[in-house]
Design a protein around this motif. Sequence first.
Motif, PDB file in Angstrom:
ATOM      1  N   TRP A 152       0.839  -1.190   0.000  1.00  0.00           N
ATOM      2  CA  TRP A 152       0.000   0.000   0.000  1.00  0.00           C
ATOM      3  C   TRP A 152       0.875   1.241   0.000  1.00  0.00           C
ATOM      4  CZ3 TRP A 152      -1.340  -3.511   4.174  1.00  0.00           C
ATOM      5  CH2 TRP A 152      -2.360  -4.385   3.814  1.00  0.00           C
ATOM      6  N   LEU A 153       0.290   2.347  -0.451  1.00  0.00           N
ATOM      7  CA  LEU A 153       0.990   3.630  -0.391  1.00  0.00           C
ATOM      8  C   LEU A 153       0.964   4.149   1.042  1.00  0.00           C
ATOM      9  CD1 LEU A 153      -0.431   5.240  -3.617  1.00  0.00           C
ATOM     10  CD2 LEU A 153       1.935   4.610  -3.216  1.00  0.00           C
ATOM     11  N   ALA A 154       2.094   4.670   1.504  1.00  0.00           N
ATOM     12  CA  ALA A 154       2.224   5.049   2.907  1.00  0.00           C
ATOM     13  C   ALA A 154       1.422   6.295   3.260  1.00  0.00           C
ATOM     14  CB  ALA A 154       3.697   5.264   3.247  1.00  0.00           C
ATOM     15  N   ASN A 155       1.454   7.322   2.449  1.00  0.00           N
ATOM     16  CA  ASN A 155       0.832   8.602   2.792  1.00  0.00           C
ATOM     17  C   ASN A 155      -0.407   8.880   1.952  1.00  0.00           C
ATOM     18  OD1 ASN A 155       2.871   9.121   4.662  1.00  0.00           O
ATOM     19  ND2 ASN A 155       4.198   9.912   3.054  1.00  0.00           N
ATOM     20  N   ALA A 156      -1.162   7.848   1.615  1.00  0.00           N
ATOM     21  CA  ALA A 156      -2.335   8.028   0.755  1.00  0.00           C
ATOM     22  C   ALA A 156      -3.607   7.728   1.539  1.00  0.00           C
ATOM     23  CB  ALA A 156      -2.244   7.115  -0.453  1.00  0.00           C
ATOM     24  N   VAL A 157      -4.616   8.580   1.350  1.00  0.00           N
ATOM     25  CA  VAL A 157      -5.916   8.415   2.002  1.00  0.00           C
ATOM     26  C   VAL A 157      -6.999   8.766   0.995  1.00  0.00           C
ATOM     27  CG1 VAL A 157      -7.422   9.227   3.845  1.00  0.00           C
ATOM     28  CG2 VAL A 157      -4.994   8.977   4.278  1.00  0.00           C
ATOM     29  N   VAL A 158      -8.018   7.919   0.928  1.00  0.00           N
ATOM     30  CA  VAL A 158      -9.198   8.205   0.110  1.00  0.00           C
ATOM     31  C   VAL A 158     -10.321   8.533   1.075  1.00  0.00           C
ATOM     32  CG1 VAL A 158     -10.859   7.249  -1.517  1.00  0.00           C
ATOM     33  CG2 VAL A 158      -8.441   6.715  -1.765  1.00  0.00           C
ATOM     34  N   LYS A 159     -10.909   9.719   0.919  1.00  0.00           N
ATOM     35  CA  LYS A 159     -11.977  10.162   1.818  1.00  0.00           C
ATOM     36  C   LYS A 159     -13.307  10.153   1.081  1.00  0.00           C
ATOM     37  CE  LYS A 159      -9.024  12.926   4.742  1.00  0.00           C
ATOM     38  NZ  LYS A 159      -8.793  14.205   5.366  1.00  0.00           N
ATOM     39  N   GLY A 160     -14.348   9.754   1.825  1.00  0.00           N
ATOM     40  CA  GLY A 160     -15.676   9.697   1.236  1.00  0.00           C
ATOM     41  C   GLY A 160     -16.730   9.748   2.318  1.00  0.00           C
ATOM     42  N   ARG A 161     -17.963   9.418   1.913  1.00  0.00           N
ATOM     43  CA  ARG A 161     -19.072   9.414   2.869  1.00  0.00           C
ATOM     44  C   ARG A 161     -20.046   8.313   2.478  1.00  0.00           C
ATOM     45  NH1 ARG A 161     -20.046  13.077  -0.865  1.00  0.00           N
ATOM     46  NH2 ARG A 161     -22.141  13.406  -1.612  1.00  0.00           N
ATOM     47  N   ILE A 162     -20.690   7.750   3.501  1.00  0.00           N
ATOM     48  CA  ILE A 162     -21.673   6.688   3.281  1.00  0.00           C
ATOM     49  C   ILE A 162     -22.980   7.331   2.852  1.00  0.00           C
ATOM     50  CG2 ILE A 162     -23.030   4.905   4.407  1.00  0.00           C
ATOM     51  CD1 ILE A 162     -20.650   4.329   6.164  1.00  0.00           C
ATOM     52  N   LEU A 163     -23.544   6.850   1.754  1.00  0.00           N
ATOM     53  CA  LEU A 163     -24.830   7.371   1.286  1.00  0.00           C
ATOM     54  C   LEU A 163     -25.982   6.623   1.950  1.00  0.00           C
ATOM     55  CD1 LEU A 163     -24.018   7.837  -2.481  1.00  0.00           C
ATOM     56  CD2 LEU A 163     -24.024   9.561  -0.685  1.00  0.00           C
ATOM     57  N   HIS A 164     -26.025   5.301   1.809  1.00  0.00           N
ATOM     58  CA  HIS A 164     -27.072   4.496   2.450  1.00  0.00           C
ATOM     59  C   HIS A 164     -26.714   3.027   2.302  1.00  0.00           C
ATOM     60  CE1 HIS A 164     -28.722   3.445  -1.507  1.00  0.00           C
ATOM     61  NE2 HIS A 164     -28.539   4.705  -1.821  1.00  0.00           N
ATOM     62  N   SER A 165     -27.436   2.182   3.014  1.00  0.00           N
ATOM     63  CA  SER A 165     -27.261   0.744   2.852  1.00  0.00           C
ATOM     64  C   SER A 165     -28.275   0.257   1.823  1.00  0.00           C
ATOM     65  CB  SER A 165     -27.451   0.017   4.180  1.00  0.00           C
ATOM     66  OG  SER A 165     -28.754   0.229   4.651  1.00  0.00           O
ATOM     67  N   CYS A 166     -27.921  -0.812   1.123  1.00  0.00           N
ATOM     68  CA  CYS A 166     -28.800  -1.337   0.084  1.00  0.00           C
ATOM     69  C   CYS A 166     -28.580  -2.843  -0.009  1.00  0.00           C
ATOM     70  CB  CYS A 166     -28.532  -0.647  -1.252  1.00  0.00           C
ATOM     71  SG  CYS A 166     -26.830  -0.733  -1.805  1.00  0.00           S
ATOM     72  N   PHE A 167     -29.295  -3.483  -0.910  1.00  0.00           N
ATOM     73  CA  PHE A 167     -29.155  -4.911  -1.140  1.00  0.00           C
ATOM     74  C   PHE A 167     -28.578  -5.125  -2.524  1.00  0.00           C
ATOM     75  CE2 PHE A 167     -32.643  -5.054   1.995  1.00  0.00           C
ATOM     76  CZ  PHE A 167     -32.044  -5.906   2.915  1.00  0.00           C
ATOM     77  N   GLY A 168     -27.795  -6.184  -2.659  1.00  0.00           N
ATOM     78  CA  GLY A 168     -27.255  -6.563  -3.954  1.00  0.00           C
ATOM     79  C   GLY A 168     -28.244  -7.425  -4.715  1.00  0.00           C
ATOM     80  N   ASP A 169     -27.796  -7.968  -5.847  1.00  0.00           N
ATOM     81  CA  ASP A 169     -28.633  -8.873  -6.625  1.00  0.00           C
ATOM     82  C   ASP A 169     -28.850 -10.169  -5.848  1.00  0.00           C
ATOM     83  OD1 ASP A 169     -28.731  -7.063  -8.680  1.00  0.00           O
ATOM     84  OD2 ASP A 169     -27.021  -7.934  -9.738  1.00  0.00           O
ATOM     85  N   LYS A 170     -29.965 -10.829  -6.118  1.00  0.00           N
ATOM     86  CA  LYS A 170     -30.283 -12.054  -5.407  1.00  0.00           C
ATOM     87  C   LYS A 170     -29.403 -13.192  -5.924  1.00  0.00           C
ATOM     88  CE  LYS A 170     -34.025 -14.716  -3.622  1.00  0.00           C
ATOM     89  NZ  LYS A 170     -35.446 -14.742  -3.386  1.00  0.00           N
ATOM     90  N   LEU A 171     -28.775 -13.901  -4.987  1.00  0.00           N
ATOM     91  CA  LEU A 171     -27.964 -15.061  -5.315  1.00  0.00           C
ATOM     92  C   LEU A 171     -28.806 -16.304  -5.083  1.00  0.00           C
ATOM     93  CD1 LEU A 171     -24.705 -13.955  -3.529  1.00  0.00           C
ATOM     94  CD2 LEU A 171     -25.230 -13.793  -5.942  1.00  0.00           C
ATOM     95  N   VAL A 172     -28.945 -17.138  -6.110  1.00  0.00           N
ATOM     96  CA  VAL A 172     -29.789 -18.324  -6.042  1.00  0.00           C
ATOM     97  C   VAL A 172     -28.887 -19.549  -5.952  1.00  0.00           C
ATOM     98  CG1 VAL A 172     -31.529 -19.680  -7.233  1.00  0.00           C
ATOM     99  CG2 VAL A 172     -31.591 -17.198  -7.356  1.00  0.00           C
ATOM    100  N   ILE A 173     -29.189 -20.413  -4.983  1.00  0.00           N
ATOM    101  CA  ILE A 173     -28.437 -21.641  -4.782  1.00  0.00           C
ATOM    102  C   ILE A 173     -29.380 -22.808  -5.033  1.00  0.00           C
ATOM    103  CG2 ILE A 173     -27.124 -22.997  -3.116  1.00  0.00           C
ATOM    104  CD1 ILE A 173     -26.790 -20.168  -1.680  1.00  0.00           C
ATOM    105  N   LYS A 174     -29.054 -23.638  -6.030  1.00  0.00           N
ATOM    106  CA  LYS A 174     -29.894 -24.788  -6.373  1.00  0.00           C
ATOM    107  C   LYS A 174     -29.156 -26.069  -6.014  1.00  0.00           C
ATOM    108  CE  LYS A 174     -32.130 -22.538 -10.243  1.00  0.00           C
ATOM    109  NZ  LYS A 174     -32.422 -22.580 -11.668  1.00  0.00           N
ATOM    110  N   LYS A 175     -29.861 -26.959  -5.368  1.00  0.00           N
ATOM    111  CA  LYS A 175     -29.313 -28.269  -5.042  1.00  0.00           C
ATOM    112  C   LYS A 175     -30.269 -29.316  -5.587  1.00  0.00           C
ATOM    113  CE  LYS A 175     -27.593 -31.102  -1.323  1.00  0.00           C
ATOM    114  NZ  LYS A 175     -27.383 -31.213   0.116  1.00  0.00           N
ATOM    115  N   ILE A 176     -29.777 -30.119  -6.511  1.00  0.00           N
ATOM    116  CA  ILE A 176     -30.613 -31.118  -7.173  1.00  0.00           C
ATOM    117  C   ILE A 176     -29.986 -32.488  -6.958  1.00  0.00           C
ATOM    118  CG2 ILE A 176     -31.538 -31.906  -9.379  1.00  0.00           C
ATOM    119  CD1 ILE A 176     -31.346 -28.992 -10.341  1.00  0.00           C
ATOM    120  N   SER A 177     -30.775 -33.408  -6.427  1.00  0.00           N
ATOM    121  CA  SER A 177     -30.354 -34.806  -6.302  1.00  0.00           C
ATOM    122  C   SER A 177     -31.125 -35.613  -7.330  1.00  0.00           C
ATOM    123  CB  SER A 177     -30.634 -35.338  -4.901  1.00  0.00           C
ATOM    124  OG  SER A 177     -29.897 -34.600  -3.956  1.00  0.00           O
TER     125      SER A 177
END
Length: 118
Positions: A60-85
Amino acid sequence: MGKYAIIDIGGTQLRVEPGRFHDVRRFNSNLKTWGSNTKISMSRVLLIRNGSGIDIGSPWLANAVVKGRILHSCFGDKLVIKKISSKLKTRRIRGYRENMIRFAIDSIHFNGRNASVQ
Protein backbone atom coordinates in the motif's frame (compact mmCIF):
# COMPACT_ATOMS: atom_id res chain seq x y z
CA MET A 1 -10.32 9.59 -16.41
CA GLY A 2 -7.01 11.14 -15.41
CA LYS A 3 -7.53 10.97 -11.63
CA TYR A 4 -8.36 7.72 -9.86
CA ALA A 5 -7.20 5.35 -7.14
CA ILE A 6 -7.38 1.62 -6.57
CA ILE A 7 -8.28 0.75 -2.98
CA ASP A 8 -8.67 -2.47 -0.99
CA ILE A 9 -12.00 -2.46 0.83
CA GLY A 10 -14.03 -5.36 2.15
CA GLY A 11 -11.68 -7.94 0.61
CA THR A 12 -12.06 -6.55 -2.92
CA GLN A 13 -10.10 -4.07 -5.00
CA LEU A 14 -12.04 -1.10 -6.38
CA ARG A 15 -11.12 1.58 -8.88
CA VAL A 16 -12.56 4.77 -7.40
CA GLU A 17 -12.81 8.30 -8.76
CA PRO A 18 -13.80 11.50 -6.95
CA GLY A 19 -17.49 12.35 -7.38
CA ARG A 20 -18.64 8.78 -8.08
CA PHE A 21 -20.41 6.24 -5.86
CA HIS A 22 -19.66 2.55 -5.37
CA ASP A 23 -21.33 -0.46 -3.74
CA VAL A 24 -19.34 -2.82 -1.51
CA ARG A 25 -20.22 -5.65 0.81
CA ARG A 26 -20.94 -4.48 4.32
CA PHE A 27 -17.44 -4.07 5.74
CA ASN A 28 -18.44 -3.13 9.28
CA SER A 29 -21.30 -4.49 11.32
CA ASN A 30 -22.14 -1.29 13.21
CA LEU A 31 -23.73 0.60 10.31
CA LYS A 32 -26.65 1.64 12.54
CA THR A 33 -24.29 3.75 14.63
CA TRP A 34 -22.73 5.23 11.49
CA GLY A 35 -25.89 6.11 9.58
CA SER A 36 -26.02 7.90 6.29
CA ASN A 37 -23.77 10.84 5.38
CA THR A 38 -21.07 9.60 7.77
CA LYS A 39 -17.55 10.46 6.67
CA ILE A 40 -15.12 7.57 6.15
CA SER A 41 -11.46 7.42 5.18
CA MET A 42 -9.65 4.47 3.65
CA SER A 43 -5.89 4.16 3.94
CA ARG A 44 -5.41 0.87 2.08
CA VAL A 45 -4.61 2.52 -1.24
CA LEU A 46 -2.81 0.34 -3.79
CA LEU A 47 -2.38 2.81 -6.66
CA ILE A 48 -3.00 6.48 -7.40
CA ARG A 49 -3.07 7.98 -10.88
CA ASN A 50 -3.06 11.75 -11.16
CA GLY A 51 -2.83 12.86 -14.78
CA SER A 52 0.22 11.18 -16.29
CA GLY A 53 1.85 10.31 -12.93
CA ILE A 54 1.28 6.90 -11.36
CA ASP A 55 2.23 5.98 -7.79
CA ILE A 56 2.21 2.26 -6.93
CA GLY A 57 2.35 0.93 -3.38
CA SER A 58 4.09 -2.15 -2.14
CA PRO A 59 1.59 -3.38 -0.91
CA TRP A 60 0.00 0.00 0.00
CA LEU A 61 0.99 3.63 -0.39
CA ALA A 62 2.22 5.05 2.91
CA ASN A 63 0.83 8.60 2.79
CA ALA A 64 -2.33 8.03 0.76
CA VAL A 65 -5.92 8.41 2.00
CA VAL A 66 -9.20 8.20 0.11
CA LYS A 67 -11.98 10.16 1.82
CA GLY A 68 -15.68 9.70 1.24
CA ARG A 69 -19.07 9.41 2.87
CA ILE A 70 -21.67 6.69 3.28
CA LEU A 71 -24.83 7.37 1.29
CA HIS A 72 -27.07 4.50 2.45
CA SER A 73 -27.26 0.74 2.85
CA CYS A 74 -28.80 -1.34 0.08
CA PHE A 75 -29.16 -4.91 -1.14
CA GLY A 76 -27.25 -6.56 -3.95
CA ASP A 77 -28.63 -8.87 -6.62
CA LYS A 78 -30.28 -12.05 -5.41
CA LEU A 79 -27.96 -15.06 -5.32
CA VAL A 80 -29.79 -18.32 -6.04
CA ILE A 81 -28.44 -21.64 -4.78
CA LYS A 82 -29.89 -24.79 -6.37
CA LYS A 83 -29.31 -28.27 -5.04
CA ILE A 84 -30.61 -31.12 -7.17
CA SER A 85 -30.35 -34.81 -6.30
CA SER A 86 -31.15 -36.74 -9.47
CA LYS A 87 -31.43 -40.20 -7.91
CA LEU A 88 -33.72 -39.02 -5.11
CA LYS A 89 -35.70 -36.71 -7.42
CA THR A 90 -35.53 -33.82 -4.98
CA ARG A 91 -34.81 -30.18 -5.63
CA ARG A 92 -34.07 -27.39 -3.21
CA ILE A 93 -33.80 -23.76 -4.23
CA ARG A 94 -32.61 -21.20 -1.73
CA GLY A 95 -31.40 -17.67 -2.17
CA TYR A 96 -30.46 -14.50 -0.40
CA ARG A 97 -29.65 -10.88 -1.11
CA GLU A 98 -26.34 -9.59 0.11
CA ASN A 99 -26.18 -6.50 2.33
CA MET A 100 -24.30 -3.70 0.59
CA ILE A 101 -23.17 -0.18 1.43
CA ARG A 102 -23.24 2.60 -1.14
CA PHE A 103 -20.59 5.23 -0.57
CA ALA A 104 -19.38 8.26 -2.52
CA ILE A 105 -15.77 9.33 -2.94
CA ASP A 106 -15.08 12.97 -2.08
CA SER A 107 -11.30 13.29 -2.48
CA ILE A 108 -8.02 11.44 -2.87
CA HIS A 109 -5.06 12.67 -0.80
CA PHE A 110 -1.42 11.73 -1.35
CA ASN A 111 1.54 13.17 0.60
CA GLY A 112 -0.72 15.80 2.16
CA ARG A 113 -1.90 17.09 -1.22
CA ASN A 114 -5.35 16.64 -2.71
CA ALA A 115 -4.78 14.49 -5.78
CA SER A 116 -8.27 15.13 -7.11
CA VAL A 117 -7.51 18.79 -7.93
CA GLN A 118 -4.88 19.62 -10.54
